[in-house]
Design a protein around this motif. Structure first.
Motif, mmCIF file in Angstrom:
data_model
loop_
_atom_site.group_PDB
_atom_site.id
_atom_site.type_symbol
_atom_site.label_atom_id
_atom_site.label_comp_id
_atom_site.label_asym_id
_atom_site.label_seq_id
_atom_site.Cartn_x
_atom_site.Cartn_y
_atom_site.Cartn_z
ATOM 1 N N GLU A 18 -0.926 6.966 -1.280
ATOM 2 C CA GLU A 18 -2.149 7.359 -1.940
ATOM 3 C C GLU A 18 -3.368 6.662 -1.351
ATOM 4 O O GLU A 18 -4.501 7.041 -1.609
ATOM 5 N N SER A 19 -3.168 5.611 -0.553
ATOM 6 C CA SER A 19 -4.282 4.843 -0.009
ATOM 7 C C SER A 19 -4.819 5.428 1.293
ATOM 8 O O SER A 19 -5.699 4.850 1.897
ATOM 9 N N TYR A 67 -0.891 -5.076 1.022
ATOM 10 C CA TYR A 67 0.520 -5.048 1.399
ATOM 11 C C TYR A 67 0.842 -6.377 2.057
ATOM 12 O O TYR A 67 0.121 -6.823 2.960
ATOM 13 N N MET A 122 0.842 -1.185 0.000
ATOM 14 C CA MET A 122 0.000 0.000 0.000
ATOM 15 C C MET A 122 0.879 1.238 0.000
ATOM 16 O O MET A 122 1.884 1.292 0.678
ATOM 17 N N SER A 123 0.509 2.238 -0.747
ATOM 18 C CA SER A 123 1.277 3.465 -0.834
ATOM 19 C C SER A 123 0.557 4.567 -0.101
ATOM 20 O O SER A 123 -0.545 4.405 0.396
ATOM 21 N N MET A 144 1.639 -8.120 -4.816
ATOM 22 C CA MET A 144 1.328 -6.702 -4.614
ATOM 23 C C MET A 144 1.190 -5.960 -5.940
ATOM 24 O O MET A 144 0.443 -4.998 -6.048
ATOM 25 N N ASP A 145 1.914 -6.409 -6.962
ATOM 26 C CA ASP A 145 1.764 -5.820 -8.297
ATOM 27 C C ASP A 145 0.421 -6.187 -8.918
ATOM 28 O O ASP A 145 -0.169 -5.402 -9.671
ATOM 29 N N ARG A 155 -10.148 -8.520 -0.790
ATOM 30 C CA ARG A 155 -8.791 -8.288 -1.283
ATOM 31 C C ARG A 155 -7.778 -9.208 -0.602
ATOM 32 O O ARG A 155 -6.853 -9.707 -1.244
ATOM 33 N N VAL A 206 -2.504 -7.371 -7.223
ATOM 34 C CA VAL A 206 -3.728 -7.106 -6.443
ATOM 35 C C VAL A 206 -3.626 -5.718 -5.827
ATOM 36 O O VAL A 206 -2.812 -5.483 -4.935
ATOM 37 N N PRO A 207 -4.457 -4.757 -6.262
ATOM 38 C CA PRO A 207 -4.373 -3.396 -5.728
ATOM 39 C C PRO A 207 -4.861 -3.322 -4.284
ATOM 40 O O PRO A 207 -5.717 -4.091 -3.856
ATOM 41 N N GLY A 208 -4.277 -2.386 -3.537
ATOM 42 C CA GLY A 208 -4.747 -2.121 -2.184
ATOM 43 C C GLY A 208 -4.309 -3.113 -1.133
ATOM 44 O O GLY A 208 -4.899 -3.161 -0.051
#
Length: 247
Positions: free
Chosen positions: A4-5, A200, A1-2, A193-194, A231, A196-198
């Protein structure tokens, strides 16, 4: 997760006792957990000495890095080494002024907490806490005594809601990797992680042994609890498939 989340947030724990190892910084862990549950992204936690210049530098650097919310804990008591607000004022180039309405609000909230049994005493330690808005950015200064810190955080929370943005739900799951080779697990984790978005993923290292079965913690953030759980499920399924290819 970055970042931006969630709302980018940094925590500055103040006190020489933290740097000498005399006191364990449980406050930052509690604040980080609460903020994560509320949808924020805690990008950094740092401990600094009771020095206004050092405190000011950390706050200014956090804001320069793009932190929308900076929370300090510690250094708000009546003793000579309680210098957090001097550091806050220096970082934001403002004068220290006691706000009567803010003081009345906190006193009223402490009375309510004492009546509910949440705190033992409704009395305030000078000063109880500071919430400061600077455009879209917010700084919250909390006391260092854990019970007081939590009470002031809860009192300030209604005013932090707009800063934190839309509520986010976080779901976690731990799964067995079937491998004791962390280098192999790392490759699989990065692929998940690449894909599946959202989410970690973090491998939980333990002692090395031929029959070691390292576990992987999956953390997902989403607008709803159901989506966060979905997720984690997708990430767990994808992780199993990636590990099967690599092991």
């Amino acid at each position: 997760m970055s970042s931006e989340s969630g709302t980018p947030t940094e925590i500055v724990a103040v006190g020489r006792e933290l740097l000498t190892g005399r006191t364990v910084d449980t406050n930052s862990a509690w604040i980080a957990a609460r903020l994560t549950d509320l949808g924020a992204f805690v990008a950094r936690i740092v401990a600094v000495d009771d020095d206004p210049a050092a405190i000011a530098r950390e706050i200014a650097d956090a804001r320069q890095r793009g932190a929308a919310l900076v929370i300090t804990t510690g250094g708000l008591g009546p003793t000579l080494d309680d210098r957090t607000l001097a550091g806050v004022a220096a970082a934001l180039e403002r004068r220290l002024v006691e706000h009567p309405d803010a003081l009345a609000f906190v006193a009223r909230r402490y009375t309510e907490l004492a009546a509910a049994g949440a705190v033992a005493d409704a009395g305030l330690t000078p000063p109880p806490g500071v919430l400061l808005r600077d455009g879209a950015r917010v700084l919250l200064a909390l006391p260092g005594v854990p019970a007081e810190m939590r009470a002031v955080f809860d009192a300030a929370l209604p005013r932090l809601r707009d800063c934190l943005g839309a509520p986010a739900h976080v779901a976690e799951r731990e799964v067995a990797s079937g491998s004791g080779d962390e280098s192999v697990i790392t490759v699989a984790v990065e692929r998940v992680m690449d894909a599946v978005p959202g989410v970690y993923l973090k491998s939980l290292a333990t002692g090395f042994a031929p029959d070691c079965n390292l576990r992987v913690r999956i953390t997902a953030r989403a607008a709803t609890r159901a989506e966060a759980e979905a997720r984690t499920a997708r990430a767990a399924e994808r992780l199993a498939a990636e590990l099967a290819r690599l092991i």
